[in-house]
Design a protein around this motif. Structure first.
Motif, mmCIF file in Angstrom:
data_model
loop_
_atom_site.group_PDB
_atom_site.id
_atom_site.type_symbol
_atom_site.label_atom_id
_atom_site.label_comp_id
_atom_site.label_asym_id
_atom_site.label_seq_id
_atom_site.Cartn_x
_atom_site.Cartn_y
_atom_site.Cartn_z
ATOM 1 N N UNK A 135 0.814 -1.212 0.000
ATOM 2 C CA UNK A 135 0.000 0.000 0.000
ATOM 3 C C UNK A 135 0.853 1.270 0.000
ATOM 4 N N UNK A 136 2.160 1.124 0.173
ATOM 5 C CA UNK A 136 3.030 2.291 0.221
ATOM 6 C C UNK A 136 3.348 2.820 -1.173
ATOM 7 N N UNK A 137 3.401 4.144 -1.277
ATOM 8 C CA UNK A 137 3.776 4.838 -2.499
ATOM 9 C C UNK A 137 4.893 5.828 -2.161
ATOM 10 N N UNK A 138 5.624 6.262 -3.178
ATOM 11 C CA UNK A 138 6.744 7.179 -2.948
ATOM 12 C C UNK A 138 6.802 8.221 -4.047
ATOM 13 N N UNK A 139 7.068 9.449 -3.634
ATOM 14 C CA UNK A 139 7.354 10.518 -4.591
ATOM 15 C C UNK A 139 8.751 11.052 -4.314
ATOM 16 N N UNK A 140 9.577 11.126 -5.354
ATOM 17 C CA UNK A 140 10.948 11.602 -5.256
ATOM 18 C C UNK A 140 11.023 13.004 -5.856
ATOM 19 N N UNK A 141 11.492 13.963 -5.064
ATOM 20 C CA UNK A 141 11.528 15.362 -5.496
ATOM 21 C C UNK A 141 12.964 15.882 -5.411
ATOM 22 N N UNK A 142 13.516 16.300 -6.554
ATOM 23 C CA UNK A 142 14.874 16.809 -6.597
ATOM 24 C C UNK A 142 14.912 18.328 -6.486
ATOM 25 N N UNK A 143 15.949 18.834 -5.812
ATOM 26 C CA UNK A 143 16.127 20.275 -5.618
ATOM 27 C C UNK A 143 17.591 20.648 -5.865
ATOM 28 N N UNK A 144 17.819 21.854 -6.319
ATOM 29 C CA UNK A 144 19.172 22.386 -6.482
ATOM 30 C C UNK A 144 19.258 23.753 -5.819
ATOM 31 N N UNK A 145 20.468 24.308 -5.788
ATOM 32 C CA UNK A 145 20.588 25.703 -5.379
ATOM 33 C C UNK A 145 20.381 26.584 -6.614
ATOM 34 N N UNK A 146 20.609 27.878 -6.465
ATOM 35 C CA UNK A 146 20.327 28.803 -7.564
ATOM 36 C C UNK A 146 21.563 29.127 -8.400
ATOM 37 N N UNK A 147 22.689 28.483 -8.107
ATOM 38 C CA UNK A 147 23.915 28.747 -8.847
ATOM 39 C C UNK A 147 23.849 28.105 -10.234
ATOM 40 N N UNK A 148 24.248 28.843 -11.261
ATOM 41 C CA UNK A 148 24.262 28.293 -12.610
ATOM 42 C C UNK A 148 22.985 28.574 -13.371
ATOM 43 N N UNK A 149 22.889 27.998 -14.555
ATOM 44 C CA UNK A 149 21.754 28.246 -15.436
ATOM 45 C C UNK A 149 20.518 27.502 -14.948
ATOM 46 N N UNK A 150 19.379 28.172 -15.042
ATOM 47 C CA UNK A 150 18.126 27.607 -14.544
ATOM 48 C C UNK A 150 17.775 26.311 -15.260
ATOM 49 N N UNK A 151 17.983 26.264 -16.566
ATOM 50 C CA UNK A 151 17.621 25.061 -17.330
ATOM 51 C C UNK A 151 18.457 23.866 -16.901
ATOM 52 N N UNK A 152 19.739 24.095 -16.651
ATOM 53 C CA UNK A 152 20.609 23.009 -16.199
ATOM 54 C C UNK A 152 20.166 22.506 -14.830
ATOM 55 N N UNK A 153 19.881 23.429 -13.920
ATOM 56 C CA UNK A 153 19.462 23.047 -12.576
ATOM 57 C C UNK A 153 18.144 22.285 -12.596
#
Length: 212
Positions: A135-153
């Protein structure tokens, strides 16, 4: 606007998946008014955490009676697998879900999305728990900092979230029970103007929740 609409749609899907949950072995009731709490928790999964309660409030109204889950065994397994030593923290959310916060130092080299072997025991523990409790489900959410290009992050955050799901899939967790989201630098938990703050923002958050 497009991002906001996508996130709200994702909340609706998640709410529909969770609606109508019933008490199961090892589960604990979340209590009266849990619909609104569910909305707040799902808002944290999908939306800006600083606005999660507001985003989730309307969703919670259609969630119905949601049953929480007893996360003590999973928290213990994460800790026993070296989670604390890696800086991994677990938080029981108001809606009954569990957030597992994994800092970049425990997961990836800078700018990369190849998992570090040190994290494998923790992910193995999560996979074991998910395989034992269907019955368990999982959501994986990735985060970055603001350094560098937005599209790359943005792409990096997606790839990192996917790397975790891929590993769990390789341990037998069905892909249909997992989802991913990359938020790039858009959901910081600390000040990106400082090195310490940027380090906190580079993370993967795993949200575990139960469905009927």
């Amino acid at each position: 606007m497009i991002i906001r609409q996508t996130r709200i749609a994702a909340v609706l899907v998640a709410g529909a998946m969770l609606a109508g949950c019933a008490t199961q072995g090892g589960n604990t009731a979340a209590g009266t008014g849990v619909g609104a709490a569910l909305g707040a928790g799902l808002g944290a999964l999908i939306g800006d955490s600083s606005k999660s309660a507001g985003i989730g409030a309307g969703i919670g109204a259609i969630g119905g009676a949601i049953v929480g889950y007893n996360w003590d065994r999973i928290v213990g397994r994460v800790n026993d697998a070296g989670g604390k030593e890696l800086g991994i923290s677990t938080t029981k959310m108001p809606d009954g879900s569990l957030k597992v916060n994994i800092p970049e130092g425990a997961t990836f080299d800078t700018g990369k999305y190849d998992l570090k072997p040190a994290l494998f025991p923790v992910l193995d523990a999560l996979a074991q728990s998910m395989n034992e409790s269907q019955q368990l489900r999982l959501k994986s959410v990735g985060h970055t900092d603001s350094t560098g290009k937005a599209a790359f992050n943005q792409q990096l955050s997606v790839n990192r979230a996917q790397s975790v799901v891929n590993y769990l899939g390789g341990k037998g967790v069905n892909a249909s029970r997992m989802s991913i989201e990359g938020r790039g630098p858009n959901d910081p938990i600390a000040d990106n103007a400082t090195a310490a703050g940027r380090a906190q923002n580079r993370r993967v958050e795993l949200y575990l929740y139960a469905v009927k």
